[in-house]
Write an enzyme that holds these catalytic residues in place. Structure first.
Site, PDB file in Angstrom:
ATOM      1  N   ILE A  48       0.821  -1.199   0.000  1.00 15.32           N
ATOM      2  CA  ILE A  48       0.000   0.000   0.000  1.00 15.32           C
ATOM      3  C   ILE A  48       0.856   1.251   0.000  1.00 15.32           C
ATOM      4  O   ILE A  48       1.844   1.341   0.719  1.00 15.32           O
ATOM      5  CB  ILE A  48      -0.943  -0.010   1.219  1.00 15.32           C
ATOM      6  N   HIS A  50       0.729   4.504   1.333  1.00 15.53           N
ATOM      7  CA  HIS A  50      -0.054   5.174   2.373  1.00 15.53           C
ATOM      8  C   HIS A  50      -0.161   6.667   2.106  1.00 15.53           C
ATOM      9  O   HIS A  50       0.783   7.289   1.642  1.00 15.53           O
ATOM     10  CB  HIS A  50       0.590   4.954   3.738  1.00 15.53           C
ATOM     11  N   SER A 339       7.230   0.092   7.779  1.00 21.12           N
ATOM     12  CA  SER A 339       6.112   0.760   7.129  1.00 21.12           C
ATOM     13  C   SER A 339       6.067   2.199   7.615  1.00 21.12           C
ATOM     14  O   SER A 339       6.268   2.448   8.808  1.00 21.12           O
ATOM     15  CB  SER A 339       4.798   0.058   7.484  1.00 21.12           C
TER      16      SER A 339
HETATM   17  C1  LIG Z   1       4.013  -6.932   7.213  1.00 20.25           C
HETATM   18  C2  LIG Z   1       4.501  -5.696   6.531  1.00 20.25           C
HETATM   19  C3  LIG Z   1       3.627  -4.861   5.854  1.00 20.25           C
HETATM   20  C4  LIG Z   1       4.065  -3.689   5.253  1.00 20.25           C
HETATM   21  N1  LIG Z   1       3.196  -2.955   4.532  1.00 20.25           N
HETATM   22  C5  LIG Z   1       3.617  -1.804   3.952  1.00 20.25           C
HETATM   23  C6  LIG Z   1       2.742  -1.015   3.175  1.00 20.25           C
HETATM   24  O1  LIG Z   1       1.600  -1.397   2.939  1.00 20.25           O
HETATM   25  N2  LIG Z   1       3.163   0.159   2.682  1.00 20.25           N
HETATM   26  C7  LIG Z   1       4.420   0.584   2.928  1.00 20.25           C
HETATM   27  O2  LIG Z   1       4.739   1.689   2.489  1.00 20.25           O
HETATM   28  N3  LIG Z   1       5.305  -0.166   3.580  1.00 20.25           N
HETATM   29  C8  LIG Z   1       4.930  -1.351   4.104  1.00 20.25           C
HETATM   30  N4  LIG Z   1       5.813  -2.108   4.785  1.00 20.25           N
HETATM   31  C9  LIG Z   1       7.178  -1.671   4.867  1.00 20.25           C
HETATM   32  C10 LIG Z   1       7.953  -1.956   3.599  1.00 20.25           C
HETATM   33  O3  LIG Z   1       7.657  -3.226   3.103  1.00 20.25           O
HETATM   34  C11 LIG Z   1       9.424  -1.873   3.903  1.00 20.25           C
HETATM   35  O4  LIG Z   1       9.670  -0.645   4.504  1.00 20.25           O
HETATM   36  C12 LIG Z   1      10.292  -1.959   2.660  1.00 20.25           C
HETATM   37  O5  LIG Z   1      10.002  -3.079   1.869  1.00 20.25           O
HETATM   38  C13 LIG Z   1      11.722  -2.013   3.104  1.00 20.25           C
HETATM   39  O6  LIG Z   1      12.543  -2.163   1.990  1.00 20.25           O
HETATM   40  P1  LIG Z   1      14.063  -2.415   2.203  1.00 20.25           P
HETATM   41  O7  LIG Z   1      14.662  -2.345   0.855  1.00 20.25           O
HETATM   42  O8  LIG Z   1      14.586  -1.521   3.261  1.00 20.25           O
HETATM   43  O9  LIG Z   1      14.156  -3.864   2.849  1.00 20.25           O
HETATM   44  P2  LIG Z   1      14.203  -5.305   2.181  1.00 20.25           P
HETATM   45  O10 LIG Z   1      13.252  -5.465   1.097  1.00 20.25           O
HETATM   46  O11 LIG Z   1      14.148  -6.291   3.296  1.00 20.25           O
HETATM   47  O12 LIG Z   1      15.624  -5.340   1.514  1.00 20.25           O
HETATM   48  C14 LIG Z   1      16.802  -5.620   2.217  1.00 20.25           C
HETATM   49  C15 LIG Z   1      17.660  -6.498   1.371  1.00 20.25           C
HETATM   50  O13 LIG Z   1      18.932  -6.642   1.979  1.00 20.25           O
HETATM   51  C16 LIG Z   1      19.371  -7.954   1.773  1.00 20.25           C
HETATM   52  N5  LIG Z   1      20.369  -8.287   2.774  1.00 20.25           N
HETATM   53  C17 LIG Z   1      20.190  -8.509   4.090  1.00 20.25           C
HETATM   54  N6  LIG Z   1      21.346  -8.844   4.670  1.00 20.25           N
HETATM   55  C18 LIG Z   1      22.291  -8.830   3.724  1.00 20.25           C
HETATM   56  C19 LIG Z   1      23.685  -9.133   3.703  1.00 20.25           C
HETATM   57  N7  LIG Z   1      24.339  -9.517   4.806  1.00 20.25           N
HETATM   58  N8  LIG Z   1      24.346  -9.047   2.524  1.00 20.25           N
HETATM   59  C20 LIG Z   1      23.694  -8.676   1.398  1.00 20.25           C
HETATM   60  N9  LIG Z   1      22.378  -8.397   1.353  1.00 20.25           N
HETATM   61  C21 LIG Z   1      21.686  -8.472   2.509  1.00 20.25           C
HETATM   62  C22 LIG Z   1      18.114  -8.756   1.934  1.00 20.25           C
HETATM   63  O14 LIG Z   1      18.230 -10.035   1.328  1.00 20.25           O
HETATM   64  C23 LIG Z   1      17.079  -7.892   1.240  1.00 20.25           C
HETATM   65  O15 LIG Z   1      16.926  -8.207  -0.117  1.00 20.25           O
HETATM   66  C24 LIG Z   1       5.401  -3.318   5.367  1.00 20.25           C
HETATM   67  C25 LIG Z   1       6.284  -4.162   6.020  1.00 20.25           C
HETATM   68  C26 LIG Z   1       5.854  -5.359   6.564  1.00 20.25           C
HETATM   69  C27 LIG Z   1       6.808  -6.281   7.203  1.00 20.25           C
END
Ligand SMILES: Cc1cc2nc3c(=O)[nH]c(=O)nc-3n(C[C@H](O)[C@H](O)[C@H](O)COP(=O)(O)OP(=O)(O)OC[C@H]3O[C@@H](n4cnc5c(N)ncnc54)[C@H](O)[C@@H]3O)c2cc1C
Ligand SMILES: Cc1cc2nc3c(=O)[nH]c(=O)nc-3n(C[C@H](O)[C@H](O)[C@H](O)COP(=O)(O)OP(=O)(O)OC[C@H]3O[C@@H](n4cnc5c(N)ncnc54)[C@H](O)[C@@H]3O)c2cc1C
Lengths: 478, 419
Positions: A48, A50, A339
């Site tokens: 979503i 938001h 989120s």
């Molecule tokens: C249940 C839930 C519902 C949500 N709903 C929403 C929503 O509706 N709307 C919204 O805006 N946000 C939502 N969020 C939040 C949103 O999904 C996250 O904020 C966002 O996806 C984070 O992205 P990211 O790239 O930081 O993390 P991630 O997608 O987790 O990316 C991190 C990456 O780092 C990699 N990594 C980890 N450790 C290492 C390592 N040692 N070496 C190399 N790579 C590594 C992982 O494999 C991963 O691919 C939700 C979250 C959850 C859990």
């Protein structure tokens, strides 16, 4: 290899940062521990965008959420990522909850959220006839939208790659050394790269990555959310994102259409030990069912086609942490992105770009920068004339492989040869939807596996579901 | 636009038998569209024997049974398009199909026979908690890997569900050298044929755990094990009965669902219990000129009955095409009650026909020494003692034409079990 910038983590955050920074004429690496991009939280969330009334005024979350949501529609259009501006409704069941709506509204005004309105019972049921008759009113936020989060991540990473960013998969960072102003980043599989700057976008593991340079200021606790995904036959049961009022007990569960026309309900919320428990549990899913029928009493809960869980990267500080590390200013933390991290991601990328220009000084721009990627063919969305033309040019588009989602062999072949080739079953699934329908790859699984093996010049024995040891078959028959 | 008298969707045993029957009845231009590479449907992956006992009086393997019909089809001038998927059917009987050679086709048809078969219920439909690793697959998928591709889907296997495909795969995997550790069945009885339980489990000492279900899947990349639990009378797991079984594969044989997306898109009325169309004794749906037969109509355990039913549909379609269809004065309904889960056909067209009507039905639980009764307006018009009735075995009864006199519009014929 040595790089100017190494970005750790190819989630939506790392990938959008990579895309943004790929404008500059510098060398960038995007490293990811999994077999593909979007394998972490970015593939398992509520999807979503938001409106932005949740976060506390003045917080980075609030600022970047509202800005990100403003950028999202345009970005998705540019990257041809499924996106729908459907609006959201927070529904209230009591006078007390009606007051909560007013608080949310006021908070939204402070956060500069446009397009909000508190509506009464009649208007609510006019908009959403299936919402419980006991609901008294709702906060309607017209800017809220839904998006395909893994497609957004993939599209962003593809643009980065098309602009010269090197993507390293199966690169699980487990050591970082800093000497002579250069970071040496080592992976579990023995590979290493060097970089002048590091951007830590490792999601739930961003505290661990920071600790590798001795920065122990971040603490991320994982909070699990479980979901149920319903069949398309339920499509239309709701047409907005339906939230329940946040209470002391939590945010409640939401019911929303997905961009593909399914219905998603969840998430539950549970703090977990460790960081890799993405199991689904009967108790939590039962709770999701219970809360779902609270909002939408006549939703057919037996139309579930799959369940899944995602991990929230909750920072004990309560806000996004996006700043150079106190230990080493050339190491930028992008941590605690819980989120609305997905909604905020386009704005996070901008924000990090500004930080990079601050710490690196002026960066030269590329003469030619590809803003977008080639648009993937989505056969199921084409008109008869377009379909005909496509098959005439390439008969592989005349062969349907996934019958539930109408995915052709041509699309699967394209996914295996895209800017970031799909290398496993889940990779094909996320790129094409083959296997995402009601039969959940029961029918097309073997065929998809055969095509992957053929296109990658491998034996079926080597084809995996999602890398590592997730092999599909274990031997040959006698 | 291509033009055919009859288009048959699906080239499994149902589709082939319907097409052949229609040809025999004098229909000229017939087309079978099959999305797989060959005709034969699900039979092509059933390399075990057990097909044709009723129809041919001999025991054939699935491909052998199919081959007999494929041969017959080849001898006629029925057009067959394989690797051809029907995407849509419009309300004016235009079939939209697609393949590599012809691209996207629009085929206008006087009549259509739906014979799309069924698909297996996936894991999500039963929401098993735990991780989501590789190695969880439906028995049909496993069967395809093993029998068509030549690959072993796993080495240590637990099977959930004792439907026929699950039972047959238990034997197949054992013969391939895999260890099948248990077959768990939620219900207190098996959903499969008794002969399959004997030949596939008992003969190989594979334990059949009735009233058991899988309550957790473990393993990060590939399945490492499953927890099974006993269930109570309400089918809820009983705490304290958990048992962990290490394995690398969980095979699901938890039921089949008729494949009715196309039927739905033309607005054909479906039966909530069977998941297939509501039809009359000629297997005509509520959409005039569209017929349905085989597993798309209701899930069959024996192909022989599929063939019979398809012949009925083929003849019905032929009569419609050739203008021989007798229009009904009115229709009556059939309904299963007291232990009878469903009845096919769901309605009988009262068109003055002198033919008996065969009713197929399934019971919802196991009965021994029970009586099957058919009643109208409280009067028993048929009764027969049965030593055993089980949900896994489809039953049929024949209603004589004289018992179908003097009904009026909307009357019901009730089928029930007593005992
Ligand atoms: C249940 C839930 C519902 C949500 N709903 C929403 C929503 O509706 N709307 C919204 O805006 N946000 C939502 N969020 C939040 C949103 O999904 C996250 O904020 C966002 O996806 C984070 O992205 P990211 O790239 O930081 O993390 P991630 O997608 O987790 O990316 C991190 C990456 O780092 C990699 N990594 C980890 N450790 C290492 C390592 N040692 N070496 C190399 N790579 C590594 C992982 O494999 C991963 O691919 C939700 C979250 C959850 C859990
Ligand atoms: C694993 C298994 C084991 C069995 N064992 C036995 C046994 O031992 N003995 C016995 O007598 N019976 C057995 N049966 C039962 C019997 O074989 C089946 O009931 C019978 O094959 C059903 O025939 P059908 O034509 O209705 O469906 P299918 O055989 O499934 O054929 C349907 C065909 O339609 C095609 N199709 C579907 N949608 C489309 C579309 N949109 N466009 C084009 N084509 C389409 C499909 O590809 C398929 O080929 C078994 C069944 C199974 C599944």
């Amino acid at each position: 290899m040595s790089y100017d910038i190494a970005i750790i983590g190819a989630g939506v955050v790392g990938s959008l940062i990579a895309r943004k920074m790929s404008k500059y004429d510098i060398k960038i690496a995007l490293v990811e521990k999994c077999n593909d991009v979007a394998m972490g939280t970015s593939k398992a969330n509520s999807a979503i965008v938001h409106a932005g009334f949740d976060a506390m005024p003045g917080s980075l979350k609030a600022e970047l959420n509202v800005r990100g949501t403003k950028l999202m529609g345009y970005l998705c259009d540019e990257l041809s990522v499924p996106f729908k501006n459907i609006g959201s409704l927070v529904i209230a069941f009591s006078e007390e909850e009606m007051e909560t709506l007013q608080e949310l509204y006021d908070r939204g005004m402070e956060n500069n959220v446009p397009g909000m309105k508190i509506i009464g019972q009649d208007r609510l049921h006019e908009l959403e006839p299936n919402v419980s008759k006991r609901a008294l009113g709702a906060l309607w936020a017209k800017t809220a939208s839904i998006v395909c989060p893994y497609e957004l991540t993939l599209a962003a990473a593809e643009v980065a790659v098309l602009n010269g960013v090197d993507l390293y998969r199966n690169f699980a960072v487990n050591d970082i050394a800093f000497e002579n102003e250069i970071f040496t980043i080592k992976a579990k599989n023995g590979k290493e790269i060097e970089a002048k700057y590091v951007i830590n976008a490792a999601g739930i593991y961003s505290d661990y990555i920071a600790s590798l340079i001795g920065d122990n200021s971040i603490e991320i606790v994982a909070r699990k959310g479980e979901y149920l995904l319903m069949d398309k036959s339920l499509g239309g049961v709701v047409n907005h994102v339906i939230f329940q009022c946040p209470t002391k007990m939590g945010k409640g569960v939401l019911v929303t259409p997905t961009v593909d026309g399914n219905i998603l309900t969840g998430p539950s919320a549970k703090d977990i030990e460790g960081k890799d428990d993405i199991t689904t549990t009967t108790d939590e899913l039962d709770m999701v069912r219970k809360y779902t029928s609270y909002s939408i009493p006549n939703v057919k809960l037996n139309a579930v086609i799959t369940s899944f869980a995602g991990l929230r990267a909750h920072s004990t500080k309560g806000d996004f942490i996006i700043e150079p590390s106190k230990v080493n200013p050339h190491f930028i933390n992008v941590a605690g992105i819980e989120s609305p991290g997905l909604s905020a991601a386009p704005a996070i990328a901008e924000y990090v770009q500004d930080i990079m220009l601050d710490v690196c000084g002026r960066l030269p721009k590329k003469v030619k920068w590809h803003r977008t990627r080639p648009e993937p063919v989505r056969f199921r969305e084409l008109s008869t004339v377009e379909r005909r033309e496509l098959i005439e040019n390439d008969p592989a588009f005349g062969q349907i492989v996934c019958r539930c989602e109408t995915v052709t062999e041509g699309e699967i072949i394209a996914a295996c040869h895209g800017p970031i080739p799909a290398v496993d079953m889940d990779g094909v699934k996320r790129r094409t939807r083959a296997g995402m329908g009601r039969c959940q790859s029961g029918f097309c699984g073997p065929k998809v596996a055969e095509i992957i093996a053929r296109e990658r010049g491998k034996d079926l024995l080597e084809v995996t579901k999602f890398g590592d040891n997730s092999n599909i078959v274990v031997g040959k028959t006698k | 636009m291509l033009k055919y008298d009859l288009v048959v969707v699906g080239g499994g045993p149902a589709g082939m038998a319907a097409a052949l029957k229609a040809k025999e009845c004098g229909v000229e231009k017939i087309l079978i569209c099959e999305r797989d590479e060959t005709l034969g449907g699900i039979l092509e992956q059933c390399i075990h024997t057990g097909f044709g006992l009723h129809y041919f009086g001999e025991e054939l393997s699935g491909p052998e049974y199919a081959a007999r019909f494929i041969e017959q089809v080849e001898k006629t001038d029925i057009d067959v398009k394989v690797n051809t998927m029907v995407l849509d059917i419009t309300t004016n009987n235009v079939v939209i199909a697609i393949n590599k050679q012809d691209g996207l086709m629009e085929i206008s048809a006087t009549a259509i026979v739906l014979a799309m078969g069924c698909r297996e219920r996936p894991r999500g439909a039963i929401s098993i908690p735990g991780t989501r690793p590789a190695g969880v697959m439906t028995a049909g998928t496993a069967q395809r890997f093993a029998n068509i591709d030549g690959y072993l889907p796993g080495k240590e296997v637990v099977i959930l569900g004792s439907g026929d495909i699950g039972l047959i795969m238990a034997r197949r995997m054992t013969l391939e050298g895999a260890k099948v550790k248990a077959v768990c069945e939620l219900m207190p009885y098996s959903g499969g044929l008794t002969r399959n339980i004997v030949q596939c489990l008992d003969d190989f000492d594979i334990p059949l755990k009735l009233s058991h279900t899988v309550t957790e899947i473990r393993g990060k990349d590939r399945v490492e094990g499953v927890t099974i639990s006993k269930v109570d009378g309400n089918l809820k797991p009983i705490p304290g009965t958990e048992e962990y079984i290490p394995c690398d594969t969980l095979m699901l044989s938890v039921g089949l669902l008729p494949e009715n997306e196309l039927s739905r898109s033309v607005g054909i009325r479906l039966d909530k219990v069977t998941g297939g169309a509501v039809v009359d004794q000629y297997r005509e749906t509520n959409h005039e000129g569209i017929f349905a037969c085989g597993n798309v109509l209701h899930v069959h355990d024996l192909v022989d009955f599929v063939t019979q039913e398809a012949q009925t549909a083929g003849e019905g379609a032929a009569n419609y095409i050739l203008g021989k269809k007798e229009y009904a004065d009115y229709r009556i309904h059939t309904k299963g009650i007291n232990g009878v889960r469903y009845v096919v056909p769901q309605r009988i067209s009262m068109d003055g026909s002198e033919e008996p009507v065969k009713l197929y039905f399934r019971v919802g639980q196991v009965f021994t020494n029970a009586t099957v009764k058919v009643t109208r307006n409280g009067n028993v018009i048929y009764a027969k003692k049965k030593r055993k009735l089980a949900p896994g075995e489809m039953e049929n009864i024949v209603i004589k034409p004289e018992d179908l006199q003097d009904f009026s519009e909307g009357d019901y014929l009730f089928i029930e079990v007593e005992g």
